[in-house]
Design an enzyme around this catalytic site. Structure first.
Site, PDB file in Angstrom:
ATOM      1  N   LYS A  44       0.861  -1.193   0.000  1.00  0.00           N
ATOM      2  CA  LYS A  44       0.000   0.000   0.000  1.00  0.00           C
ATOM      3  C   LYS A  44       0.896   1.241   0.000  1.00  0.00           C
ATOM      4  CE  LYS A  44      -3.355   3.008   0.804  1.00  0.00           C
ATOM      5  NZ  LYS A  44      -4.262   3.388  -0.302  1.00  0.00           N
ATOM      6  N   CYS A 129      -2.353  10.057  -6.283  1.00  0.00           N
ATOM      7  CA  CYS A 129      -3.497   9.809  -5.391  1.00  0.00           C
ATOM      8  C   CYS A 129      -4.562  10.881  -5.603  1.00  0.00           C
ATOM      9  CB  CYS A 129      -3.124   9.779  -3.921  1.00  0.00           C
ATOM     10  SG  CYS A 129      -4.622   9.524  -2.935  1.00  0.00           S
TER      11      CYS A 129
HETATM   12  O1  RRO Z   1      -5.679   5.735  -0.559  1.00  0.00           O
HETATM   13  C1  RRO Z   1      -6.320   6.179  -1.528  1.00  0.00           C
HETATM   14  O2  RRO Z   1      -7.343   6.878  -1.382  1.00  0.00           O
HETATM   15  C2  RRO Z   1      -5.908   5.947  -2.910  1.00  0.00           C
HETATM   16  C3  RRO Z   1      -4.634   6.192  -3.362  1.00  0.00           C
HETATM   17 BR1  RRO Z   1      -3.234   6.683  -2.235  1.00  0.00          BR
HETATM   18  C4  RRO Z   1      -4.354   6.057  -4.745  1.00  0.00           C
HETATM   19  O3  RRO Z   1      -3.242   6.275  -5.228  1.00  0.00           O
HETATM   20  N1  RRO Z   1      -5.372   5.683  -5.562  1.00  0.00           N
HETATM   21  C5  RRO Z   1      -6.616   5.439  -5.106  1.00  0.00           C
HETATM   22  O4  RRO Z   1      -7.500   5.095  -5.894  1.00  0.00           O
HETATM   23  N2  RRO Z   1      -6.866   5.566  -3.769  1.00  0.00           N
END
Ligand code: RRO
Length: 310
Positions: A44, A129
């Site tokens: 993650k 993100c």
């Molecule tokens: O954690 C998120 O909300 C998230 C991330 Br960091 C990302 O790069 N892509 C996404 O769809 N969710």
């Protein structure tokens, strides 16, 4: 049929692994991926400090895919570094560490530390993100990307990659490719992150389906397949000598085949993995193997990047 992939000096038994964010926040989840039919593991996206993320509900699946606004919940960089330190690299499943600092300085701090740790894992820096309220996606600011990559390449000299947002205009593909081509140590790009700030509506409840950002969130799954394929194919053409990792809308062997035909070296499974669990890897591999056998292909190189135009 031989599904193996060798790239960046890494050997993978097949081209599949998880998309960052799915089944990779805790050691238990990471081990679920590692012990599945997946051929690699990615963590993650992390920040220097642990984060709880956005309020729930923050993920919802629909018939055509998913919407999420997780808000970067993660156990903190040191947790994933510990995992990387104890990772059984000799078992032959490469480990990728996704980094997503809230600022350039945070990315530089994590990359410097990772360089000092001298581990055989590879960083995938998340430039995309879509779910941090008030923070634009870095991948859409070409000049800021050039500056960030310049500083990151100064502190981290090994091979690394970036996770890109989807682009929707040929001029933007070309401008981003020019930025990326200035960095020889940048060895791969992963296309695509979710399509940012979609809105899913529940007609019965006359309501949004996730709480953060009044319902806006990143789209994944079947909604995004054609956009993902366009990004894979365009960057495959525009980044000679670099690898493209395909991500977006893979539910079966057919979509995995499409990504590889468009030029992907390897492919990641997100929404489908979230919904189906780790059994998705073995199923998609069986389907890919059967499709290749049907077409008379013996290895991925027989068709990778060979998409025909009319
Ligand atoms: O954690 C998120 O909300 C998230 C991330 Br960091 C990302 O790069 N892509 C996404 O769809 N969710």
């Amino acid at each position: 049929v031989d599904l193996s992939v060798s790239w960046l000096g890494l050997a993978m038994a097949n081209p599949l692994y998880n998309a960052s964010g799915v089944m990779c926040r805790s050691v238990a989840e990471l081990e679920q991926v590692r012990t599945s039919a997946a051929a690699a593991v990615i963590t993650k996206s992390c920040t220097p400090q642990p984060r709880t993320g956005n309020p729930e509900p923050r993920y919802c699946a629909t018939a055509l895919g998913s919407i999420n606004s997780m808000g970067l919940p993660n156990a903190g960089y040191p947790y994933y570094l510990d995992y990387a330190r104890s990772y059984p690299y000799a078992a032959g499943k490469p480990l990728f560490l996704s980094l997503s600092g809230m600022t350039l300085q945070e990315n530089l701090d994590m990359l410097s530390d990772l360089a000092a740790a001298q581990l055989p894992c590879l960083p995938e820096v998340n430039l995309s993100c879509p779910n941090l309220p008030g923070k634009p996606q870095l991948g859409y600011d070409f000049q800021a990307c050039h500056e960030a990559l310049t500083q990151m390449a100064r502190v981290y000299h090994g091979p690394f990659g970036v996770k890109l947002p989807p682009y929707f205009d040929p001029v933007h593909f070309a401008r981003m490719a020019a930025v990326l081509n200035a960095f020889p140590a940048l060895r791969f790009v992963t296309c695509i992150n979710s399509i940012g700030n979609g809105l899913v509506i529940d007609v019965d409840r006359e309501s949004v389906v996730i709480k953060p950002k009044d319902g806006l969130g990143g789209l994944g799954g079947s909604y995004v397949l054609p956009t993902a394929l366009a990004n894979v194919r365009e960057f495959y053409r525009l980044l000679p000598g670099k690898h493209v990792v395909g991500c977006g809308g893979i539910n079966s062997g057919r979509e995995a085949f499409m990504h590889i035909l468009a030029g992907a070296t390897a492919v990641q499974i997100g929404t489908c993995l979230y919904e189906e669990g780790e059994g998705a890897f073995a199923r998609i591999l069986d389907e890919l193997r059967a499709l290749m056998a049907h077409k008379g292909y013996q290895r991925l190189d027989d068709f990778r990047g060979k998409l025909k135009t009319l």
